[in-house]
Write a protein that holds these residues in place. Structure first.
Motif, PDB file in Angstrom:
ATOM      1  N   UNK A 150      19.247  82.119  19.030  1.00  0.00           N
ATOM      2  CA  UNK A 150      20.329  82.760  19.686  1.00  0.00           C
ATOM      3  C   UNK A 150      20.074  82.593  21.167  1.00  0.00           C
ATOM      4  N   UNK A 151      18.741  82.680  21.498  1.00  0.00           N
ATOM      5  CA  UNK A 151      18.468  82.368  23.059  1.00  0.00           C
ATOM      6  C   UNK A 151      18.779  80.898  23.527  1.00  0.00           C
ATOM      7  N   UNK A 152      18.234  80.006  22.638  1.00  0.00           N
ATOM      8  CA  UNK A 152      18.385  78.604  22.830  1.00  0.00           C
ATOM      9  C   UNK A 152      19.813  78.250  22.723  1.00  0.00           C
ATOM     10  N   UNK A 153      20.528  78.667  21.756  1.00  0.00           N
ATOM     11  CA  UNK A 153      22.026  78.288  21.693  1.00  0.00           C
ATOM     12  C   UNK A 153      22.681  78.703  22.939  1.00  0.00           C
ATOM     13  N   UNK A 154      22.533  80.217  23.380  1.00  0.00           N
ATOM     14  CA  UNK A 154      23.089  80.959  24.436  1.00  0.00           C
ATOM     15  C   UNK A 154      22.702  80.064  25.809  1.00  0.00           C
ATOM     16  N   UNK A 155      21.399  79.753  25.909  1.00  0.00           N
ATOM     17  CA  UNK A 155      21.159  79.162  27.278  1.00  0.00           C
ATOM     18  C   UNK A 155      21.586  77.774  27.487  1.00  0.00           C
ATOM     19  N   UNK A 156      21.841  77.109  26.246  1.00  0.00           N
ATOM     20  CA  UNK A 156      22.495  75.642  26.561  1.00  0.00           C
ATOM     21  C   UNK A 156      23.868  75.935  27.072  1.00  0.00           C
ATOM     22  N   UNK A 157      24.591  76.945  26.176  1.00  0.00           N
ATOM     23  CA  UNK A 157      26.006  77.175  26.859  1.00  0.00           C
ATOM     24  C   UNK A 157      26.007  77.671  28.240  1.00  0.00           C
ATOM     25  N   UNK A 158      25.075  78.543  28.605  1.00  0.00           N
ATOM     26  CA  UNK A 158      25.110  78.996  29.716  1.00  0.00           C
ATOM     27  C   UNK A 158      25.001  78.171  31.011  1.00  0.00           C
ATOM     28  N   UNK A 159      23.869  77.246  30.649  1.00  0.00           N
ATOM     29  CA  UNK A 159      23.627  76.069  31.520  1.00  0.00           C
ATOM     30  C   UNK A 159      24.874  75.359  31.610  1.00  0.00           C
ATOM     31  N   UNK A 160      25.405  75.009  30.579  1.00  0.00           N
ATOM     32  CA  UNK A 160      26.524  74.105  30.656  1.00  0.00           C
ATOM     33  C   UNK A 160      27.835  74.600  31.481  1.00  0.00           C
ATOM     34  N   UNK A 161      28.089  75.950  31.360  1.00  0.00           N
ATOM     35  CA  UNK A 161      28.987  76.679  32.115  1.00  0.00           C
ATOM     36  C   UNK A 161      28.935  76.540  33.554  1.00  0.00           C
ATOM     37  N   UNK A 162      27.682  76.848  33.614  1.00  0.00           N
ATOM     38  CA  UNK A 162      27.273  77.401  35.120  1.00  0.00           C
ATOM     39  C   UNK A 162      27.092  76.038  36.042  1.00  0.00           C
ATOM     40  N   UNK A 163      26.891  75.028  35.545  1.00  0.00           N
ATOM     41  CA  UNK A 163      26.353  73.878  36.443  1.00  0.00           C
ATOM     42  C   UNK A 163      27.783  72.965  36.794  1.00  0.00           C
ATOM     43  N   UNK A 211      21.358  83.230  41.087  1.00  0.00           N
ATOM     44  CA  UNK A 211      21.198  81.794  40.671  1.00  0.00           C
ATOM     45  C   UNK A 211      21.227  81.613  39.043  1.00  0.00           C
ATOM     46  N   UNK A 212      21.566  80.726  38.651  1.00  0.00           N
ATOM     47  CA  UNK A 212      21.971  80.921  37.189  1.00  0.00           C
ATOM     48  C   UNK A 212      20.726  80.697  36.560  1.00  0.00           C
ATOM     49  N   UNK A 213      19.707  79.934  37.210  1.00  0.00           N
ATOM     50  CA  UNK A 213      18.634  79.642  36.420  1.00  0.00           C
ATOM     51  C   UNK A 213      17.826  81.189  36.162  1.00  0.00           C
ATOM     52  N   UNK A 214      17.822  82.014  37.234  1.00  0.00           N
ATOM     53  CA  UNK A 214      17.346  83.464  37.191  1.00  0.00           C
ATOM     54  C   UNK A 214      18.213  84.100  35.927  1.00  0.00           C
ATOM     55  N   UNK A 215      19.359  83.857  35.839  1.00  0.00           N
ATOM     56  CA  UNK A 215      19.912  84.236  34.899  1.00  0.00           C
ATOM     57  C   UNK A 215      19.601  84.043  33.415  1.00  0.00           C
ATOM     58  N   UNK A 216      19.149  82.679  33.285  1.00  0.00           N
ATOM     59  CA  UNK A 216      18.407  82.337  32.016  1.00  0.00           C
ATOM     60  C   UNK A 216      17.117  83.207  31.821  1.00  0.00           C
ATOM     61  N   UNK A 217      16.317  83.271  32.704  1.00  0.00           N
ATOM     62  CA  UNK A 217      15.116  84.037  32.783  1.00  0.00           C
ATOM     63  C   UNK A 217      15.342  85.365  32.399  1.00  0.00           C
ATOM     64  N   UNK A 218      16.414  86.055  32.721  1.00  0.00           N
ATOM     65  CA  UNK A 218      16.511  87.548  32.356  1.00  0.00           C
ATOM     66  C   UNK A 218      17.455  87.505  30.806  1.00  0.00           C
ATOM     67  N   UNK A 219      18.050  86.401  30.535  1.00  0.00           N
ATOM     68  CA  UNK A 219      18.278  86.284  29.045  1.00  0.00           C
ATOM     69  C   UNK A 219      17.285  86.411  28.129  1.00  0.00           C
ATOM     70  N   UNK A 220      16.355  85.659  28.639  1.00  0.00           N
ATOM     71  CA  UNK A 220      15.072  85.511  27.796  1.00  0.00           C
ATOM     72  C   UNK A 220      14.289  86.724  27.494  1.00  0.00           C
ATOM     73  N   UNK A 221      14.185  87.202  28.824  1.00  0.00           N
ATOM     74  CA  UNK A 221      13.258  88.816  28.615  1.00  0.00           C
ATOM     75  C   UNK A 221      13.973  89.620  27.832  1.00  0.00           C
TER      76      UNK A 221
END
Ligand code: HEM
Ligand SMILES: [Cu+2]
Ligand SMILES: [Cu+2]
Lengths: 621, 355
Positions: B145-158, A370-380
């Motif tokens: 970096x985390x914020x920038x990365x996560x925005x991009x990630x969500x954008x790509x994966x949605x 799940x991409x959300x889980x991916x976000x969590x792991x990026x954070x940690x």
């Protein structure tokens, strides 16, 4: 002989202190009655002294030598597959000789290529850098540095070495089975690893791999429990936790991570064995292979990946923390300065240990998780960069305004900090789930983990060997050969792994037998040649080390008591190894381990067992 | 032959180094301090080498970028590719900066504070201020970096499936890829490995013959995509793990037996167009030169010459899957909507194919 100093042990988690002097004395006394303190009149047989030894110093040597032998095998394998990558499908006499029927006319078979990377990875990670590094130095240093006569259980300690030995023997034996050794990558993802129909290495070779790893895990669990109990219970008087050298902190925390995460790998291995041999479907579902629909239903390969990486990522730190601990010790000693920020160093070891158990998902961003889980792991994952950065900065500050003694160990310790930074920084790229999409499983990953874990930990191993060789073998290693070894290794390590970032960014996948089967990657072929040349050079440099290691055992200069003018307790024990480490009383500890160049003292170091002078303050660390 | 030469010279070099150190040792003057502990002279020498090593690291970096900068990141060919590239270069800039500074500090200090008998080290064990600084600065940088990365990630994966998105199944097996288009009805028929043996093996991706949605599905061995239209991939595998890796589109997703994974992107340049871009022209020229040189050798030894190279997008397998893992790829053709439709019309539907 009667006086062993006061040995008190605190029962963990309570306030009850018990006096274990008596009990302990009985054990040791019985030794002492046999042969007194100077071990001239040993009645030990060859077998009890060198083979089934329960003495931590001997066991440490056993780990080291076994680890080095496995290292030779592992590195030789990497040279073989590097030759194949640089000059694909070329015929090599050496392949013919070493690989026999797996290299008809000297041309390497693709299955063998995969087997070589698999066993290379397994050996380097587990056998060399887990058992070889942490096994050697935890065993040598924990009792000596905390002021204990031996491990809490010498017998268990012996068992863990021999389980490791069996595991090594099985892994080597797996190279000789008919269909070839395991070849599914060191991560052995099913279904590839589960189905002999999928590749020949997944038949008997994989069975041996799994059994070998089961022994390995048992060995490392027993060892880890022993280390933990020893550090918590057997510290000499005055050796509070905040006076422990950072090596011991690192070994302790490493052992704890191992106890938490290795059992999960064991369960993954057991479930995989069930799927392979007893028809269960933990990891398998909906498979059609070799013209046949298999009966497996409902399992998930992704589950295996979770279980594997729950160990796999902490494993990175199991490999790395002892190396960092060794570096702390070596850098402080040779910079003639206290380690900078002792409390922050301990704090970051603990933070890294905790965080390392909640980041495993960064290996799985594109598995369909799940991409959300991916976000969590990026954070940690990116969080773990903070304590790592603190450590790097503290090392740099430690050498600032030092009086640096460039012994070979110090070169390797500084080299470690350098590769740890270079490799760690690319982790910030890979830990970012978005960026990992295009870099996952490419050579960029290979570059990253070799620098941050492989090379750094290997440098830690070398630093440890150069530094404690006098303690282990009573002789000095040749420093000139040490210098030559370091510089060739340092240059070729960057030469091998730095260019890999570029071919990885070009999109070159790892675990490809050749990159010239289709033209797209023709323009990186020359980079592959350069990498291989550096790899051969690196391999050659290790011969210098081996020569130095072996010949110094016999012809090295006799070591003095405390050659590096170090503060820790291991240098107060006699050079000649005796059971129980100290002939008389165990030294008591009065200060932390880093009183180097302390103002007001004549020498530039004050050993831990020297009482505070009148008016001298112990640093509020 | 060249290999043999290189190997021998490598071995000779290492022997030379070894012998050299031997000679150095033997030719020590009588008053030589033969201690194995670093002397002031050693410290001086090794400290200077540390500084040289810093220069080596910088030189290697500059050399690598100069020499291999062009292979580094292939041309982006998808809409989110540009965001990806921006994020990548931004992150690179950050780590590059940190790398340059920290390596300099580490090696320069090692050089500057190389020890000698007269020097005394500074007793400096702690500084809450300094430690605070280098806890907070990385924290801030990483938060960014985390914020920038996560925005991009969500954008790509949605994946917002709009109606005119093209749904394509990517189907992996040892050792090739197939693609399945939904056909007229826009719906992929159900599929499972149990149906693979139906129709004498002609049911290539295991479409359920009782599901009418599958009748007009189209199974092909070459992936064609219309430009500027969202493509949603459904990714399957029939045997072991594979990974659908399309580096030009900044796209990757594993193929897992028993699961259907998804990934979506919008290709924004056709194969025709990208072949004309200067970077690609240059790459093709370079590769063809390499192939031409190789061909000359081959012809000289009586073999066939290599075919010349023409640029194509590729779908590569990027998860170890067995002996031919290295050779499991599929050509991707990005073309205009009309060309795509024309091509698709020419392909037989599942029903036509199995008859
Ligand atoms: C002479 C030194 C070394 C060279 C030239 C070398 C080279 C390589 C290469 C080219 C690969 C294969 C990448 C691929 O195709 O997937 C590889 C894999 C690997 N290496 Fe090394 N390596 C060396 C030392 C080490 C060390 C010291 C470690 C210790 C951590 C290590 C651990 C690994 C691991 C874990 C893998 C992954 C194996 C796999 O892909 O399944 N290597 N190495
Ligand atoms: Cu990890
Ligand atoms: Cu594949």
């Amino acid at each position: 002989m009667a006086n062993r100093g006061n040995r008190r042990a605190k029962i963990v988690g309570t306030d009850i202190e018990i006096d274990i002097t008596e009990k302990k004395d009985i054990v040791i006394e019985s030794h002492d009655d046999d042969h007194g303190h100077d071990d001239n009149h040993h009645k030990e047989t060859f077998i009890t002294k060198y083979i089934f030894s329960i003495d931590h110093k001997m066991i440490s040597k056993q780990y080291l030598i076994t680890g080095l032998i496995m290292g030779i095998v592992g590195i030789a394998m990497s040279l073989l597959f590097r030759l194949q990558l640089a000059w694909p499908e070329e015929s090599f006499g050496i392949f013919d000789v070493l690989l026999g029927k797996w290299a008809t006319d000297g041309v390497m078979d693709p299955n063998v290529y995969l087997a070589l990377v698999t066993i290379h990875g397994t050996i380097m990670v587990f056998f060399v850098l887990t058992a070889g590094l942490s096994g050697t130095f935890s065993n040598l240093l924990i009792p000596l540095q905390i002021g204990a006569r031996d491990m809490a259980s010498g017998f268990l300690n012996m068992i863990s070495y021999w389980l490791f030995f069996i595991s090594s023997a099985l892994m080597i034996a797996s190279l000789f089975v008919e269909a070839g050794p395991a070849a599914a990558g060191w991560t052995i993802y099913p279904p590839l690893s589960a189905l002999p129909q999928a590749q020949p290495g997944s038949a008997a070779g994989m069975t041996l791999w799994l059994v070998s790893m089961a022994f390995f895990i048992a060995s490392s669990l027993l060892a880890a429990l022993n280390y933990i109990v020893t550090v918590l219970n057997l510290r000499t008087k005055g050796m509070t936790m905040t006076r422990l050298p950072l090596t011991v902190w690192a070994f302790l925390v490493t052992a704890i991570i191992g106890v938490v995460s290795f059992p999960v790998l064991l369960s993954a291995a057991l479930l995989l064995i069930m799927d392979r041999s007893f028809g269960t479907s933990f990891f398998l579902s909906d498979i059609f292979i070799q013209g046949e629909v298999l009966h497996y239903q409902g399992g998930s390969p992704v589950l295996f990946e979770h279980l594997f990486w729950f160990l796999g990522h902490p494993e990175v730190y199991i490999v790395l923390l002892p190396a960092l601990g060794i570096a702390s010790e070596v850098i402080a000693t040779n910079a003639r300065k206290p380690i900078f920020g002792y409390r922050a160093m301990v704090g970051s070891i603990l933070a890294i240990a905790f965080l390392s158990t909640i980041v495993w998902g960064h290996h799985m961003f594109v598995t369909g998780m799940n991409p959300f889980l991916g976000s969590v792991f990026t954070f940690t994952t990116l969080l773990i960069a903070i304590p790592s950065a603190v450590k790097a900065f503290n090392y740099i500050t430690t050498i600032w305004k030092g009086n640096i003694q460039f012994n070979p160990a110090m070169l390797f310790a500084i080299g470690l900090v350098s590769t740890f930074i270079t490799g760690g920084l690319t982790g910030i790229i890979l830990g970012d789930s978005a960026l990992d999409i295009n870099l996952h499983d490419t050579y960029f990953v290979v570059a990253h983990f070799h620098l941050v874990m492989g090379i750094s930990a290997l440098y830690g191993l070398f630093a440890g060997v150069y530094h404690w060789y006098p303690r282990m073998f009573g002789r000095m290693m040749n420093k000139t050969l040490g210098y030559v070894h370091f510089w060739i290794t340092a240059i070729s390590a960057y030469g091998v792994f730095f260019p890999m970032h570029f071919i990885g960014m070009a999109g070159l996948p790892r675990r490809y037998y050749t990159n010239t089967n289709f033209p797209y990657f023709d323009d990186v072929a020359n980079i592959n040649v350069i990498i291989t040349l550096f790899a051969l050079l690196a391999g050659a440099a290790q011969i210098i080390f081996l020569y130095n290691f072996i010949s110094s055992m016999y012809y090295g200069k006799k070591a003095e008591q405390n050659p590096w003018k170090s503060t820790t307790l291991e240098w107060t024990a006699p050079i000649k190894h005796i059971h129980g480490n100290w002939p008389g009383k165990i030294p008591h500890v009065f200060r932390w381990a880093y009183d180097y160049s302390k103002p007001g003292s004549k020498e530039d170091f004050v050993p831990q067992n020297v009482p505070l002078k009148k008016g001298e303050k112990e640093l509020q660390h | 032959m060249t290999i043999l030469l290189v190997l021998t010279s490598l071995i000779l070099i290492s022997i030379a180094v070894w012998q050299l150190t031997k000679i150095l040792e033997l030719s020590k003057p009588a008053d030589y301090d033969d201690s194995e502990i670093a002397s002031d002279k050693d410290n001086d020498m090794q400290g200077k080498l540390m500084f040289l090593f810093l220069i080596f690291i910088y030189a290697l970096t500059i050399f690598s970028f100069y020499q291999w900068g062009d292979v580094m990141l292939p041309e982006s060919a998808s809409v989110h590719g540009e965001n990806y590239d921006n994020l990548l270069w931004f992150s690179f800039a950050v780590i590059f900066f940190v790398q340059t500074i920290t390596q300099a500090l580490l090696h320069y200090f090692a050089f500057k504070y190389r020890g000698n008998k007269k020097r005394k080290a500074l007793f400096f064990a702690d500084s809450t201020f300094l430690e605070g600084v280098w806890t907070i600065i990385p924290t801030i940088a990483l938060a960014g970096l985390i914020l920038y990365g996560l925005f991009t990630w969500v954008d790509i994966m949605t994946i917002e499936e709009n109606d005119d998105a093209l749904v394509v199944e990517l189907y992996a097996q040892q050792f090739n890829w197939k693609a399945r288009y939904a056909g007229e009805d826009g719906v992929l028929g159900d599929a499972n490995v149990r149906f693979l043996q139906d129709f004498g093996g002609k049911n290539l991706v295991g479409i359920d013959p009782t599901d009418r949605n599958g009748d007009d599905d189209i199974v092909v061995q070459e992936l064609h995509l219309p430009v500027n239209r969202e493509v949603v991939f459904r990714i399957r595998s029939q045997d072991v793990l594979h990974s659908a890796f399309m580096p030009h589109f900044r796209a990757q997703m594993n193929a897992v037996p028993g699961m259907i994974n998804q990934f979506a992107f919008i290709p924004n340049v056709t194969t025709e167009e990208i072949r004309l871009r200067p970077e690609i022209v240059e790459k093709v020229r370079k590769i063809n030169k390499i192939r031409f040189d190789k061909s000359e050798d081959l012809v000289a030894s009586g073999d066939f010459p290599l075919d010349p190279y023409e640029f194509d997008f590729l779908l590569l397998c990027n998860k170890i899957c067995g002996a031919s893992h290295y050779n499991m790829q599929m050509k991707i053709v990005v073309e205009t909507e009309e060309e795509f439709n024309r091509w698709l019309d020419d392909q037989p539907t599942f029903k036509e194919f199995v008859q």
